[in-house]
Design a protein around this motif. Sequence first.
Motif, short mmCIF file in Angstrom:
data_model
loop_
_atom_site.label_atom_id
_atom_site.label_comp_id
_atom_site.label_asym_id
_atom_site.label_seq_id
_atom_site.Cartn_x
_atom_site.Cartn_y
_atom_site.Cartn_z
N UNK A 193 0.81 -1.22 0.00
CA UNK A 193 0.00 0.00 0.00
C UNK A 193 0.85 1.27 0.00
N UNK A 194 2.17 1.11 -0.03
CA UNK A 194 3.05 2.27 -0.07
C UNK A 194 3.50 2.79 1.28
N UNK A 195 3.21 2.05 2.37
CA UNK A 195 3.69 2.46 3.70
C UNK A 195 5.14 2.02 3.86
N UNK A 196 5.91 2.84 4.55
CA UNK A 196 7.28 2.45 4.88
C UNK A 196 7.27 1.33 5.90
N UNK A 197 8.14 0.34 5.70
CA UNK A 197 8.23 -0.80 6.62
C UNK A 197 9.53 -0.69 7.40
N UNK A 198 9.41 -0.64 8.71
CA UNK A 198 10.58 -0.55 9.60
C UNK A 198 10.44 -1.61 10.68
N UNK A 199 11.51 -1.84 11.43
CA UNK A 199 11.49 -2.78 12.54
C UNK A 199 11.88 -2.00 13.80
N UNK A 200 11.15 -2.27 14.88
CA UNK A 200 11.46 -1.62 16.14
C UNK A 200 11.08 -2.56 17.27
N UNK A 201 12.03 -2.89 18.10
CA UNK A 201 11.83 -3.76 19.26
C UNK A 201 11.07 -5.04 18.90
N UNK A 202 11.49 -5.68 17.82
CA UNK A 202 10.92 -6.96 17.42
C UNK A 202 9.60 -6.88 16.66
N UNK A 203 9.09 -5.69 16.46
CA UNK A 203 7.83 -5.52 15.75
C UNK A 203 8.05 -4.91 14.37
N UNK A 204 7.14 -5.22 13.46
CA UNK A 204 7.12 -4.55 12.16
C UNK A 204 6.27 -3.30 12.32
#
Length: 149
Positions: free
Chosen positions: A20-31
């Motif tokens: 959908x065009x959202x940026x995907x990042x990882x933080x403290x084990x979560x997407x």
Amino acid sequence: MNPSAPKTNPTATVESLDHEGHGVARYEGKTIFIDGGLPFETITFSSYRKKPSFENAQAITIHNDSFMRVKPKCPHFGVCGGCSMQHMEFGAQVAAKQRILEDQFTPYWQGQRRIDAARHLWSSLGLSLTRPTLSPLCGKKRTSLSWLS
């Protein structure tokens, strides 16, 4: 931890884009799916939906702009929701959409094998998976298709 200390918003680096065009990042084990985030950007975000394995968030501060970021041409960008990738350079939009299309047909393969499998699938349907053709109407009126029942 001091309960009266002000809460700071977390910061993460966007790795890729979702379909959908959202940026995907990882933080403290979560997407984390960050509205308006682009790959390679470091973003301070605020989550508005939290689930056990992922969060939806909005960008608070973009610390470094991606080389793909451009100023959206539509004054309603980000408000109406119609053009979720208009803040991305047009060639990068096309490449992202091509990857999304390939991923939809080949979810179980990786790398070159994934691309070869997509091409095989398309050819078995009498279609060809070629490089996308850029429209000469880049940035002009966009259209959408709605199915009526």
